[in-house]
Design a protein around this motif. Structure first.
Motif, mmCIF file in Angstrom:
data_model
loop_
_atom_site.group_PDB
_atom_site.id
_atom_site.type_symbol
_atom_site.label_atom_id
_atom_site.label_comp_id
_atom_site.label_asym_id
_atom_site.label_seq_id
_atom_site.Cartn_x
_atom_site.Cartn_y
_atom_site.Cartn_z
ATOM 1 N N ASP A 1 0.678 -1.283 -0.006
ATOM 2 C CA ASP A 1 -0.083 -0.069 -0.022
ATOM 3 C C ASP A 1 0.786 1.208 -0.037
ATOM 4 O O ASP A 1 1.773 1.435 0.905
ATOM 5 C CB ASP A 1 -0.959 -0.051 1.389
ATOM 6 C CG ASP A 1 -1.878 1.233 1.175
ATOM 7 O OD1 ASP A 1 -1.822 1.867 0.408
ATOM 8 O OD2 ASP A 1 -2.557 1.306 2.235
ATOM 9 N N PRO A 2 0.817 2.128 -1.086
ATOM 10 C CA PRO A 2 1.661 3.140 -1.057
ATOM 11 C C PRO A 2 1.470 4.133 0.136
ATOM 12 O O PRO A 2 2.177 5.147 0.428
ATOM 13 C CB PRO A 2 1.119 4.076 -2.174
ATOM 14 C CG PRO A 2 0.580 3.128 -3.169
ATOM 15 C CD PRO A 2 -0.207 1.923 -2.289
ATOM 16 N N GLU A 3 0.332 4.087 0.819
ATOM 17 C CA GLU A 3 0.205 4.773 2.155
ATOM 18 C C GLU A 3 0.695 4.351 3.344
ATOM 19 O O GLU A 3 0.647 4.791 4.421
ATOM 20 C CB GLU A 3 -1.617 5.143 2.282
ATOM 21 C CG GLU A 3 -2.012 5.914 1.036
ATOM 22 C CD GLU A 3 -1.524 7.316 0.997
ATOM 23 O OE1 GLU A 3 -0.984 7.952 1.885
ATOM 24 O OE2 GLU A 3 -1.374 7.568 -0.272
ATOM 25 N N ASN A 4 1.190 2.955 3.128
ATOM 26 C CA ASN A 4 1.743 2.307 4.443
ATOM 27 C C ASN A 4 2.890 3.050 5.070
ATOM 28 O O ASN A 4 3.867 3.675 4.528
ATOM 29 C CB ASN A 4 2.286 1.048 3.833
ATOM 30 C CG ASN A 4 2.726 0.153 5.055
ATOM 31 O OD1 ASN A 4 3.032 0.530 6.186
ATOM 32 N ND2 ASN A 4 2.503 -1.264 4.956
ATOM 33 N N LEU A 5 2.750 3.315 6.461
ATOM 34 C CA LEU A 5 3.722 4.213 7.113
ATOM 35 C C LEU A 5 5.162 3.600 7.190
ATOM 36 O O LEU A 5 6.032 4.275 7.182
ATOM 37 C CB LEU A 5 3.350 4.257 8.476
ATOM 38 C CG LEU A 5 2.201 5.485 8.629
ATOM 39 C CD1 LEU A 5 1.472 5.226 10.276
ATOM 40 C CD2 LEU A 5 2.213 6.700 8.108
ATOM 41 N N LEU A 6 5.213 2.189 6.997
ATOM 42 C CA LEU A 6 6.729 1.772 6.998
ATOM 43 C C LEU A 6 7.234 1.773 5.756
ATOM 44 O O LEU A 6 8.648 1.588 5.647
ATOM 45 C CB LEU A 6 6.239 0.249 7.124
ATOM 46 C CG LEU A 6 5.693 -0.396 8.388
ATOM 47 C CD1 LEU A 6 5.572 -1.816 8.454
ATOM 48 C CD2 LEU A 6 6.438 0.275 9.560
ATOM 49 N N ILE A 7 6.759 2.362 4.804
ATOM 50 C CA ILE A 7 7.485 2.561 3.196
ATOM 51 C C ILE A 7 7.654 4.332 3.339
ATOM 52 O O ILE A 7 8.128 4.667 2.249
ATOM 53 C CB ILE A 7 6.924 2.056 2.206
ATOM 54 C CG1 ILE A 7 5.558 2.606 1.889
ATOM 55 C CG2 ILE A 7 7.087 0.598 2.523
ATOM 56 C CD1 ILE A 7 4.833 2.265 0.508
ATOM 57 N N GLY A 8 7.138 4.977 4.418
ATOM 58 C CA GLY A 8 7.084 6.327 4.141
ATOM 59 C C GLY A 8 8.435 6.858 4.591
ATOM 60 O O GLY A 8 9.419 6.570 4.981
ATOM 61 N N ARG A 9 8.807 8.342 3.986
ATOM 62 C CA ARG A 9 10.024 8.775 4.064
ATOM 63 C C ARG A 9 10.551 8.910 5.619
ATOM 64 O O ARG A 9 11.647 8.639 5.711
ATOM 65 C CB ARG A 9 10.043 10.229 3.292
ATOM 66 C CG ARG A 9 9.203 11.148 3.889
ATOM 67 C CD ARG A 9 9.169 12.647 3.198
ATOM 68 N NE ARG A 9 10.818 12.952 3.143
ATOM 69 C CZ ARG A 9 11.115 13.530 4.251
ATOM 70 N NH1 ARG A 9 10.499 14.189 5.351
ATOM 71 N NH2 ARG A 9 12.450 14.177 4.146
ATOM 72 N N HIS A 10 9.674 9.058 6.341
ATOM 73 C CA HIS A 10 10.042 9.305 7.900
ATOM 74 C C HIS A 10 10.590 8.037 8.325
ATOM 75 O O HIS A 10 11.731 8.256 9.162
ATOM 76 C CB HIS A 10 9.259 9.811 8.613
ATOM 77 C CG HIS A 10 8.676 11.289 8.240
ATOM 78 N ND1 HIS A 10 7.674 11.723 7.253
ATOM 79 C CD2 HIS A 10 8.868 12.502 8.765
ATOM 80 C CE1 HIS A 10 7.632 12.834 7.171
ATOM 81 N NE2 HIS A 10 8.465 13.531 8.078
ATOM 82 N N PHE A 11 9.927 7.041 8.304
ATOM 83 C CA PHE A 11 10.176 5.889 8.605
ATOM 84 C C PHE A 11 11.838 5.384 8.100
ATOM 85 O O PHE A 11 12.474 4.621 8.786
ATOM 86 C CB PHE A 11 9.334 4.597 8.713
ATOM 87 C CG PHE A 11 9.656 3.260 9.192
ATOM 88 C CD1 PHE A 11 9.305 2.982 10.455
ATOM 89 C CD2 PHE A 11 9.882 2.123 8.162
ATOM 90 C CE1 PHE A 11 9.672 1.630 10.663
ATOM 91 C CE2 PHE A 11 10.318 0.886 8.613
ATOM 92 C CZ PHE A 11 10.350 0.764 10.070
ATOM 93 N N ILE A 12 11.802 5.299 6.589
ATOM 94 C CA ILE A 12 12.926 5.054 6.065
ATOM 95 C C ILE A 12 14.226 5.779 6.548
ATOM 96 O O ILE A 12 15.330 5.058 6.726
ATOM 97 C CB ILE A 12 12.859 5.364 4.421
ATOM 98 C CG1 ILE A 12 11.682 4.366 4.076
ATOM 99 C CG2 ILE A 12 14.063 5.158 3.677
ATOM 100 C CD1 ILE A 12 11.308 4.396 2.350
#
Length: 409
Positions: free
Chosen positions: A146-157
């Motif tokens: 899911d593009p909205e998944n927080l685990l692939i968001g810039r902050h988590f990365i």
């Protein structure tokens, strides 16, 4: 027997020679390994991920003038290093900091330290931002994610890459241990250049011509001089391009592997200013964690550092390259006024001042737009007709902005 076993054994001369050869060979190999590591670290620091931003500088200056400026800045950088070496010989010093301290006293030393800390520290922040932006696009291409998944968001990365990679690598005390890491980064940079060249051939015919693409010079040339490493070329490609996705992955890894070198510089500056260059193991860890924590927090709060990087280029890079080495040599040298080195120094110093002042004014009055994460118009299937329309760049940008708004609404 036991007493005889404690007596020193006298080896034959041939065995002594063999031992000396082995020790000499081991020492030579160790020195060669350190030299190789130093070479890879220098290549990674100079070329590294910065080469991906060169097209932006060419766009700012105009392609023909941009090429000339690139060669000129390379020559000036080389000449500045020569001036530093000559200044060190004249002053009896062996480091940049000690040269400035000997020439201009503690105020000059303190100013140099601030510049030497600020330049790589802001680079660390920008590397974090690039890592988050680039790898988030890569992970979004994984099927079923899911593009909205927080685990692939810039902050988590950014947080994950910091904890898992950049912090452990930055905790090394010996920069020679980063030699293999820098080699990997250099290889990945070569792959990236191959991908870019491939897309020049395959994607080029589908992109409309830019009217002023071959203009010799543009007003933003001064900004290009101070910012020869700003801009992300991969923002020009579509997100559904698998080859470019692999390139983005390589780029993200390259940035992560370049980050520790910048951290080494910032930590070294703090160690020299506050601890006479010596850090205990505890202080080494505390200072490293503190620097990386602050850089990470800033990169989490800011998603576009365009103007900051421009200011970093004109306010930090220009003095470090143009002004300070020339000023030190001019004050220390007793050569005649018409000596070639003195003439060149007298030219470089005012040019550096002009780059600083004009670049600062242009960065404030004419900041660059942050098209952070925005898809290019040719990535939409409905826009292929635009490639056959000859309109101005301004009109095209305006129409595409409206089109993007209508698509995402």
């Amino acid at each position: 027997m036991g007493y005889q076993g404690q007596r020193p054994a006298i080896l034959p001369q041939s065995d002594l020679d063999d031992r000396e050869n082995l020790v000499s060979e081991h020492s030579h190999k160790g020195k060669a390994c350190r030299q190789s590591a130093a070479v890879f670290n220098v290549v990674n620091s100079i070329i590294g991920s910065g080469i991906i931003g060169l097209p932006y500088s060419m766009k700012q200056a105009g392609f023909p003038l941009g090429i000339l400026l690139l060669f000129w800045v390379s020559y000036v950088t080389d000449f500045s290093l020569v001036l530093l070496i000559k200044g060190g010989a004249l002053s009896g010093t062996d480091t940049y900091q000690s040269l400035v301290n000997k020439t201009f006293g503690f105020p000059g030393y303190l100013l140099l330290s601030v510049l030497q800390f600020s330049y790589p520290f802001i680079a660390m922040i920008s590397y974090n931002i690039v890592t988050g932006d680039t790898l988030s696009k890569v992970f979004q291409r994984i099927p079923g994610v899911d593009p909205e998944n927080l685990l692939i968001g810039r902050h988590f990365i950014i947080v994950l890459s910091t904890i898992a990679f950049t912090l452990p690598l930055s905790l090394y005390r010996d920069i020679a241990k980063l030699g293999k890491i820098s080699l990997i980064s250099t290889v990945l940079t070569t792959l990236i250049l191959g991908i870019v060249m491939t897309r020049v051939v395959s994607l080029g015919p589908h992109i409309p011509k830019t009217e002023d693409a071959w203009i010799f010079a543009k007003p933003n040339a001064i900004q290009a001089v101070g910012v020869m490493s700003f801009g992300d070329l991969f923002e020009n490609y579509c997100r559904n391009d698998d080859l470019v996705t692999f390139g983005r992955f390589c780029y993200g890894i390259t940035v992560i592997l370049t980050y520790p070198i910048e951290c080494f510089v910032t930590r070294e500056v703090i160690a020299n200013v506050f601890f006479s260059g010596n850090l205990s193991s505890v202080l080494h860890i505390i200072i490293t964690v503190a620097i990386i924590t602050v850089a990470t927090l800033v990169s989490l709060l800011v998603d576009c550092l365009g103007i900051v990087l421009e200011l970093n280029g004109v306010l930090c890079a220009a003095p470090l390259i143009f002004i300070i080495p020339s000023a030190c040599y001019l004050k220390l040298s007793e050569e005649p006024r018409m000596h070639s080195d003195k003439i060149m120094s007298c030219v470089m110093l005012p040019i550096g001042a002009v780059v600083m002042v004009v670049g600062f004014v242009m960065a404030i009055t004419n900041p660059q737009d942050c098209t952070h994460g925005q898809e290019m118009f040719y990535c939409f299937s409905d826009n292929f007709s635009l490639t056959n329309i000859s309109i101005s760049h301004f009109q095209l940008t305006t129409q595409l902005s409206i089109l993007n708004i209508s698509i995402f609404q």
